[in-house]
Design a protein around this motif. Structure first.
Motif, PDB file in Angstrom:
ATOM      1  N   ARG A 297      -4.579   7.472   4.779  1.00 20.54           N
ATOM      2  CA  ARG A 297      -5.303   6.737   3.736  1.00 20.54           C
ATOM      3  C   ARG A 297      -5.049   7.342   2.356  1.00 20.54           C
ATOM      4  NH1 ARG A 297     -11.906   5.815   3.390  1.00 20.54           N
ATOM      5  NH2 ARG A 297     -11.961   5.281   1.165  1.00 20.54           N
ATOM      6  N   PRO A 298      -5.289   8.642   2.133  1.00 18.91           N
ATOM      7  CA  PRO A 298      -5.022   9.190   0.790  1.00 18.91           C
ATOM      8  C   PRO A 298      -3.543   9.161   0.426  1.00 18.91           C
ATOM      9  CG  PRO A 298      -5.636  10.946   2.324  1.00 18.91           C
ATOM     10  CD  PRO A 298      -5.919   9.654   3.008  1.00 18.91           C
ATOM     11  N   LEU A 299      -2.663   9.307   1.411  1.00 19.59           N
ATOM     12  CA  LEU A 299      -1.238   9.234   1.112  1.00 19.59           C
ATOM     13  C   LEU A 299      -0.843   7.844   0.624  1.00 19.59           C
ATOM     14  CD1 LEU A 299       0.461  11.294   3.973  1.00 19.59           C
ATOM     15  CD2 LEU A 299       0.516  11.799   1.514  1.00 19.59           C
TER      16      LEU A 299
ATOM     17  N   LEU B 207      -1.883   0.772  11.756  1.00 23.05           N
ATOM     18  CA  LEU B 207      -1.818   1.695  10.628  1.00 23.05           C
ATOM     19  C   LEU B 207      -1.538   0.950   9.324  1.00 23.05           C
ATOM     20  CD1 LEU B 207      -1.860   4.515   9.448  1.00 23.05           C
ATOM     21  CD2 LEU B 207       0.522   4.811  10.190  1.00 23.05           C
ATOM     22  N   ALA B 208      -0.638  -0.021   9.364  1.00 27.02           N
ATOM     23  CA  ALA B 208      -0.343  -0.806   8.159  1.00 27.02           C
ATOM     24  C   ALA B 208      -1.574  -1.562   7.688  1.00 27.02           C
ATOM     25  CB  ALA B 208       0.806  -1.768   8.428  1.00 27.02           C
ATOM     26  N   THR B 209      -2.312  -2.130   8.625  1.00 21.38           N
ATOM     27  CA  THR B 209      -3.531  -2.856   8.259  1.00 21.38           C
ATOM     28  C   THR B 209      -4.541  -1.923   7.607  1.00 21.38           C
ATOM     29  OG1 THR B 209      -3.162  -4.334  10.152  1.00 21.38           O
ATOM     30  CG2 THR B 209      -5.332  -4.377   9.138  1.00 21.38           C
ATOM     31  N   HIS B 210      -4.677  -0.728   8.168  1.00 15.91           N
ATOM     32  CA  HIS B 210      -5.599   0.278   7.624  1.00 15.91           C
ATOM     33  C   HIS B 210      -5.221   0.639   6.187  1.00 15.91           C
ATOM     34  CE1 HIS B 210      -7.955   3.948   7.290  1.00 15.91           C
ATOM     35  NE2 HIS B 210      -6.853   4.665   7.136  1.00 15.91           N
ATOM     36  N   MET B 211      -3.958   0.939   5.949  1.00 16.50           N
ATOM     37  CA  MET B 211      -3.548   1.376   4.620  1.00 16.50           C
ATOM     38  C   MET B 211      -3.528   0.223   3.621  1.00 16.50           C
ATOM     39  SD  MET B 211      -0.746   4.404   5.208  1.00 16.50           S
ATOM     40  CE  MET B 211       0.452   3.441   6.124  1.00 16.50           C
ATOM     41  N   ALA B 212      -3.269  -0.977   4.099  1.00 15.44           N
ATOM     42  CA  ALA B 212      -3.267  -2.137   3.196  1.00 15.44           C
ATOM     43  C   ALA B 212      -4.644  -2.363   2.589  1.00 15.44           C
ATOM     44  CB  ALA B 212      -2.804  -3.382   3.945  1.00 15.44           C
ATOM     45  N   ALA B 213      -5.692  -1.983   3.317  1.00 18.67           N
ATOM     46  CA  ALA B 213      -7.054  -2.188   2.822  1.00 18.67           C
ATOM     47  C   ALA B 213      -7.379  -1.308   1.623  1.00 18.67           C
ATOM     48  CB  ALA B 213      -8.054  -1.921   3.944  1.00 18.67           C
ATOM     49  N   TYR B 214      -6.598  -0.240   1.408  1.00 18.93           N
ATOM     50  CA  TYR B 214      -6.883   0.699   0.325  1.00 18.93           C
ATOM     51  C   TYR B 214      -5.835   0.658  -0.778  1.00 18.93           C
ATOM     52  CZ  TYR B 214     -10.220   2.446   3.715  1.00 18.93           C
ATOM     53  OH  TYR B 214     -11.247   2.533   4.618  1.00 18.93           O
TER      54      TYR B 214
END
Length: 289
Positions: free
Chosen positions: A16-18, A67-74
């Protein structure tokens, strides 16, 4: 030139922070490797390491679509590219549903990099035959592309056969499909069926040979003037002059990471160190080209 950041096989809380930092630093994409499982016993070898050792994958690796879905949210603009998803061990209709949903949720920020798994165990545990995997994946690519177009789609091939069906939602613009692999069949499949090719690493001479062969195939198939992405891993990606050399060779995207993910000793690298490395790269390379 576009820039893709690669990180994997690490503390999953780093992603997430990356993702936020990678977007801020000016990278266009985040590369997401794929591994189904790690067998307790195996004779299989990893084709992109001279040693063939595959023990490096016995480490945390999330499903790339989740993982892509998770990072796309941020994030807002950062794209996510599977590097590469093992399409041939999966069901193509279910894959199409997954990637079309991901592309829709992320506002078309997903790029589908696909390839063959090099390991028979992946096929066995997923209930897919090892034999004719290349031909079967070619049909899978056609199915995924057809179903993600948004209209009713039917398919009648050698391996898959179904009547008209429709997925909803689907991407609002075509989802790029990029193919990996260094074998002749993989290069030909990338040119004939894909929107681009993804390089798995190697030395300069190997890369030049692969790029030359890609261009030969493109000329043979009469598509040399068609838009075609080329994503590579290269030491030249770490200097502005090197970036210009790669551009002259037809490269459109470079994939860069700042630790050796094949070395298990690097898996514990602190998040702070990763953030410093990508910020320095942005200052020394991205902002200079």
């Amino acid at each position: 030139m576009r820039f893709t950041y690669l990180e994997s096989l690490c503390d999953i809380s780093h992603f997430r922070p990356l993702a936020v930092a990678v977007e801020k630093a000016g990278f266009s994409s985040f590369a997401l490797p794929d591994s189904i499982m790690y067998p307790k016993e195996t004779d299989s070898k990893y084709p992109y390491l001279s040693s063939g050792d595959r023990s490096f994958i016995n480490a945390p690796m999330l499903d790339p679509f989740i993982l892509a879905t998770h990072m796309a949210a941020y994030t807002q603009t950062l794209q996510f590219t599977t590097f590469v998803a093992k399409l041939a061990v999966r069901n193509p209709v279910l894959v199409a549903k997954t990637v079309s949903s991901l592309a829709a949720l992320s506002n078309n920020r997903f790029r589908f990099g696909v390839g063959l798994s090099p390991w028979p165990e992946d096929f066995a545990v997923c209930g897919q035959p090892w034999e004719k995997r290349g031909d079967r994946m070619s049909e899978m690519i056609e199915i995924v592309r057809g179903l993600c177009a948004g209209d009713f789609f039917e398919y009648h091939g050698k391996f898959y056969d179904f009547g008209p069906i429709k997925l909803n939602p689907t991407p609002t613009r075509p989802m790029p499909i990029l193919l990996g692999g260094h074998a002749e069949a993989a290069l030909r499949r990338a040119v004939s069926m894909g929107d681009g090719w993804m390089h798995a690493g190697g030395d300069r001479d190997d890369l030049k040979s692969l790029l030359d062969r890609l261009q030969q195939i493109r000329r043979e198939l009469g598509v040399a003037d068609k838009s075609f992405e080329i994503h590579v891993i290269s030491v030249d990606a770490f200097t502005p002059d090197g970036i210009r050399r790669l551009e002259d060779m037809g490269v459109t995207d470079v994939i860069v990471g700042f630790r050796n993910i094949y070395d298990p000793r690097s898996a514990g690298q602190p998040l702070a160190q990763k953030l410093i490395a990508l910020e320095k790269y942005a200052e020394r390379v991205i902002l200079k080209v």
